[in-house]
Scaffold this motif. Structure first.
Motif, PDB file in Angstrom:
ATOM      1  N   GLY A  29      70.186  -6.698 -11.630  1.00  0.00           N
ATOM      2  CA  GLY A  29      68.994  -6.806 -10.786  1.00  0.00           C
ATOM      3  C   GLY A  29      67.723  -6.815 -11.601  1.00  0.00           C
ATOM      4  O   GLY A  29      66.804  -7.591 -11.334  1.00  0.00           O
ATOM      5  N   SER A  30      67.650  -5.981 -12.624  1.00  0.00           N
ATOM      6  CA  SER A  30      66.449  -5.951 -13.446  1.00  0.00           C
ATOM      7  C   SER A  30      66.332  -7.225 -14.286  1.00  0.00           C
ATOM      8  O   SER A  30      65.231  -7.697 -14.546  1.00  0.00           O
ATOM      9  CB  SER A  30      66.420  -4.713 -14.344  1.00  0.00           C
ATOM     10  OG  SER A  30      67.475  -4.746 -15.285  1.00  0.00           O
ATOM     11  N   GLN A  31      67.452  -7.799 -14.695  1.00  0.00           N
ATOM     12  CA  GLN A  31      67.440  -9.060 -15.437  1.00  0.00           C
ATOM     13  C   GLN A  31      66.917 -10.185 -14.544  1.00  0.00           C
ATOM     14  O   GLN A  31      66.099 -11.007 -14.977  1.00  0.00           O
ATOM     15  CB  GLN A  31      68.837  -9.406 -15.959  1.00  0.00           C
ATOM     16  CG  GLN A  31      68.923 -10.702 -16.711  1.00  0.00           C
ATOM     17  CD  GLN A  31      68.166 -10.678 -18.036  1.00  0.00           C
ATOM     18  OE1 GLN A  31      68.005  -9.622 -18.644  1.00  0.00           O
ATOM     19  NE2 GLN A  31      67.680 -11.817 -18.467  1.00  0.00           N
TER      20      GLN A  31
ATOM     21  N   GLU B 183      63.568 -12.345 -15.167  1.00  0.00           N
ATOM     22  CA  GLU B 183      63.567 -13.809 -15.223  1.00  0.00           C
ATOM     23  C   GLU B 183      62.573 -14.392 -14.228  1.00  0.00           C
ATOM     24  O   GLU B 183      61.864 -15.354 -14.537  1.00  0.00           O
ATOM     25  CB  GLU B 183      64.971 -14.350 -14.961  1.00  0.00           C
ATOM     26  CG  GLU B 183      65.934 -14.110 -16.106  1.00  0.00           C
ATOM     27  CD  GLU B 183      67.346 -14.557 -15.794  1.00  0.00           C
ATOM     28  OE1 GLU B 183      67.585 -15.137 -14.705  1.00  0.00           O
ATOM     29  OE2 GLU B 183      68.230 -14.334 -16.640  1.00  0.00           O
ATOM     30  N   GLN B 184      62.493 -13.818 -13.035  1.00  0.00           N
ATOM     31  CA  GLN B 184      61.541 -14.272 -12.025  1.00  0.00           C
ATOM     32  C   GLN B 184      60.106 -14.067 -12.508  1.00  0.00           C
ATOM     33  O   GLN B 184      59.254 -14.945 -12.337  1.00  0.00           O
ATOM     34  CB  GLN B 184      61.772 -13.532 -10.704  1.00  0.00           C
ATOM     35  CG  GLN B 184      60.961 -14.058  -9.559  1.00  0.00           C
ATOM     36  CD  GLN B 184      61.370 -15.475  -9.179  1.00  0.00           C
ATOM     37  OE1 GLN B 184      62.497 -15.901  -9.384  1.00  0.00           O
ATOM     38  NE2 GLN B 184      60.434 -16.228  -8.632  1.00  0.00           N
TER      39      GLN B 184
ATOM     40  N   GLU C 129      57.323 -17.051 -13.246  1.00  0.00           N
ATOM     41  CA  GLU C 129      56.010 -17.059 -12.592  1.00  0.00           C
ATOM     42  C   GLU C 129      54.882 -17.094 -13.625  1.00  0.00           C
ATOM     43  O   GLU C 129      53.922 -17.840 -13.475  1.00  0.00           O
ATOM     44  CB  GLU C 129      55.864 -15.842 -11.681  1.00  0.00           C
ATOM     45  CG  GLU C 129      54.570 -15.800 -10.911  1.00  0.00           C
ATOM     46  CD  GLU C 129      54.360 -16.997 -10.000  1.00  0.00           C
ATOM     47  OE1 GLU C 129      53.195 -17.390  -9.809  1.00  0.00           O
ATOM     48  OE2 GLU C 129      55.358 -17.549  -9.493  1.00  0.00           O
ATOM     49  N   ARG C 130      55.008 -16.297 -14.680  1.00  0.00           N
ATOM     50  CA  ARG C 130      53.989 -16.289 -15.731  1.00  0.00           C
ATOM     51  C   ARG C 130      53.918 -17.646 -16.428  1.00  0.00           C
ATOM     52  O   ARG C 130      52.836 -18.138 -16.733  1.00  0.00           O
ATOM     53  CB  ARG C 130      54.289 -15.199 -16.771  1.00  0.00           C
ATOM     54  CG  ARG C 130      54.169 -13.799 -16.234  1.00  0.00           C
ATOM     55  CD  ARG C 130      52.696 -13.405 -16.126  1.00  0.00           C
ATOM     56  NE  ARG C 130      52.524 -12.129 -15.486  1.00  0.00           N
ATOM     57  CZ  ARG C 130      52.333 -10.987 -16.120  1.00  0.00           C
ATOM     58  NH1 ARG C 130      52.302 -10.953 -17.427  1.00  0.00           N
ATOM     59  NH2 ARG C 130      52.177  -9.881 -15.441  1.00  0.00           N
ATOM     60  N   LEU C 131      55.065 -18.252 -16.688  1.00  0.00           N
ATOM     61  CA  LEU C 131      55.098 -19.565 -17.315  1.00  0.00           C
ATOM     62  C   LEU C 131      54.453 -20.610 -16.408  1.00  0.00           C
ATOM     63  O   LEU C 131      53.659 -21.443 -16.853  1.00  0.00           O
ATOM     64  CB  LEU C 131      56.532 -19.963 -17.659  1.00  0.00           C
ATOM     65  CG  LEU C 131      56.727 -21.292 -18.360  1.00  0.00           C
ATOM     66  CD1 LEU C 131      56.009 -21.294 -19.698  1.00  0.00           C
ATOM     67  CD2 LEU C 131      58.202 -21.579 -18.562  1.00  0.00           C
TER      68      LEU C 131
END
Length: 77
Positions: free
Chosen positions: A13-15, A19-20, A24-26
């Protein structure tokens, strides 16, 4: 055994959350870069900064000023 499964699920879940966040930052970074490049290209093309009138041609709707004529920009009859 249940402790290991819970830990594995928490890591998964933390992975996914990481990744999300990275996606979003990218996406935001690409958007900012594209907007910056487009603003520079438009500025170079029209010769004016954003929100600044172009110096290419005067507006055709400008009225001549007639001091104290009372005609509000219209030529005197």
């Amino acid at each position: 055994m249940a402790h290991i499964e819970k830990h594995t699920e928490a890591l998964k879940g933390s992975q996914e959350a990481f990744e999300q966040l990275v996606k979003e930052r990218l996406r935001q970074a690409v958007r900012v870069a594209l907007i910056s490049v487009l603003e520079e290209e438009v500025t170079a093309f029209i010769g004016a900064q954003p929100y600044e009138p172009s110096r290419a041609a005067p507006r055709s709707t400008q009225w001549p000023l007639h001091a104290q004529s009372g005609n509000h920009g219209r030529p005197a009859s």
